[in-house]
Write a protein that holds these residues in place. Structure first.
Motif, mmCIF file in Angstrom:
data_model
loop_
_atom_site.group_PDB
_atom_site.id
_atom_site.type_symbol
_atom_site.label_atom_id
_atom_site.label_comp_id
_atom_site.label_asym_id
_atom_site.label_seq_id
_atom_site.Cartn_x
_atom_site.Cartn_y
_atom_site.Cartn_z
ATOM 1 N N ASP A 1 11.914 11.540 -12.902
ATOM 2 C CA ASP A 1 12.139 12.181 -11.601
ATOM 3 C C ASP A 1 12.727 13.580 -11.771
ATOM 4 O OD1 ASP A 1 11.162 9.976 -10.350
ATOM 5 O OD2 ASP A 1 12.970 9.539 -9.184
ATOM 6 N N ASN A 2 13.674 13.727 -12.680
ATOM 7 C CA ASN A 2 14.273 15.040 -12.931
ATOM 8 C C ASN A 2 13.230 16.030 -13.460
ATOM 9 O OD1 ASN A 2 16.759 16.769 -13.252
ATOM 10 N ND2 ASN A 2 16.092 16.698 -15.385
ATOM 11 N N PRO B 1 6.683 18.845 -5.529
ATOM 12 C CA PRO B 1 6.659 17.587 -4.767
ATOM 13 C C PRO B 1 5.390 16.785 -5.052
ATOM 14 C CG PRO B 1 6.163 19.452 -3.347
ATOM 15 C CD PRO B 1 6.573 20.025 -4.663
ATOM 16 N N ARG C 1 10.823 17.089 -10.650
ATOM 17 C CA ARG C 1 11.513 17.963 -9.691
ATOM 18 C C ARG C 1 11.556 19.403 -10.199
ATOM 19 N NH1 ARG C 1 15.055 14.591 -8.713
ATOM 20 N NH2 ARG C 1 16.578 15.186 -10.313
#
Length: 286
Positions: free
Chosen positions: A199-200, A208, A203
């Motif tokens: 996720d990091n 997105p 990002r």
């Protein structure tokens, strides 16, 4: 010492009956042992108004201290052992993605290199395994290292693994940015070590995602990718292991990696044997 070990086992398992079975004693013998310990300490360890009896808050504090006491006793008993020798029962956890690939070889190597030791092995998510190591419920665990490590846990790195992008074979877009914009993201649990790392990365390097489906199994994630339902970012060995109809390629702009590490409690039995455990794991992970 036997009574303290029994109390720790009751605290770990949460049941008189299950602890008695695990320790190879009758339920009545275990009950008498706990009553004798209460008499010696001169306060109640169990609320017997409940069936089965429930540990009191004081009992849980005794169990915390008992783990430290037992670790010290084990360390003293080990002074006459050969350097690096392991013996007795050691409880070891494996993060699921590592257990599939490393556990069989670990048990084989342990049988050859540490014949006096017996290993009780469990698998789970890194976050859960780390909490159990911190509480002394596991002597060691192989986990995905993340920045959010609990206090009281010491980490020894074992191996580094690259992450890969997995997408459907017939997808015209095979770069991460386009996958995020045009395909559903089949996401491994964000609360896990792998999930936090991925996720990091997305990002900061991909922007997105169009839509997200969250699953709790790497095999299930790759199953969805194989069926053309979206893309995933996973450790490359796991992505390739489960890829049957998916394109898998290493992330290289920039690369993404994780560390598989062995975690031990700073003052627990695992810390006493940390070097021997690390040598054993490294023999497997090499």
């Amino acid at each position: 010492m036997r009574a303290l070990r029994t109390l720790v086992e009751i605290d770990r398992i949460g049941s008189f009956a299950a602890a008695a079975e695990r320790l190879g004693m009758t339920l009545s013998t275990l009950s008498v042992q706990m009553k004798t310990l209460e008499d010696e300490l001169q306060f109640a360890l169990f609320d017997r108004r409940h069936r089965p009896p429930q540990m009191t808050p004081a009992a849980r504090q005794v169990a915390v201290h008992a783990r430290t006491i037992l670790a010290e006793v084990d360390a003293v008993r080990g002074l006459g052992d050969e350097p690096g020798a392991l013996k007795g029962v050691l409880r070891v956890g494996f993060v699921g993605t590592a257990s599939v690939r490393l556990l069989p070889d670990f048990l084989s190597a342990a049988a050859l290199r540490q014949p006096a030791a017996r290993f009780e092995v469990e698998s789970g998510l890194s976050t859960d395994l780390l909490r159990r190591v911190a509480r002394g419920e596991l002597d060691a665990a192989v986990v995905t290292e993340s920045p959010d490590m609990p206090l009281g846990v010491r980490i020894h790195r074992l191996r580094r693994e690259a992450f890969a992008l997995a997408c459907p074979q017939d997808a015209p877009q095979r770069d991460l940015v386009r996958c995020c914009a045009e395909l559903a993201f089949i996401r491994f649990l964000p609360s896990t070590g792998i999930g936090l790392i991925v996720d990091n990365y997305l990002r900061h390097h991909a922007g997105p995602v169009r839509e997200t489906v969250t699953l709790d199994s790497v095999e299930a994630v790759m199953g969805c990718v194989n069926r053309g339902l979206g893309f995933a970012v996973l450790p490359e060995p796991d992505a390739r292991r489960y890829a049957s109809a998916a394109h898998v390629a290493a992330l290289d702009a920039p690369p993404l990696e994780r560390y598989l590490s062995i975690a031990v409690q700073e003052d627990g039995p695992g810390a006493v044997h940390a070097e021997a455990l690390r040598d054993l794991f490294e023999a497997v992970a090499a």
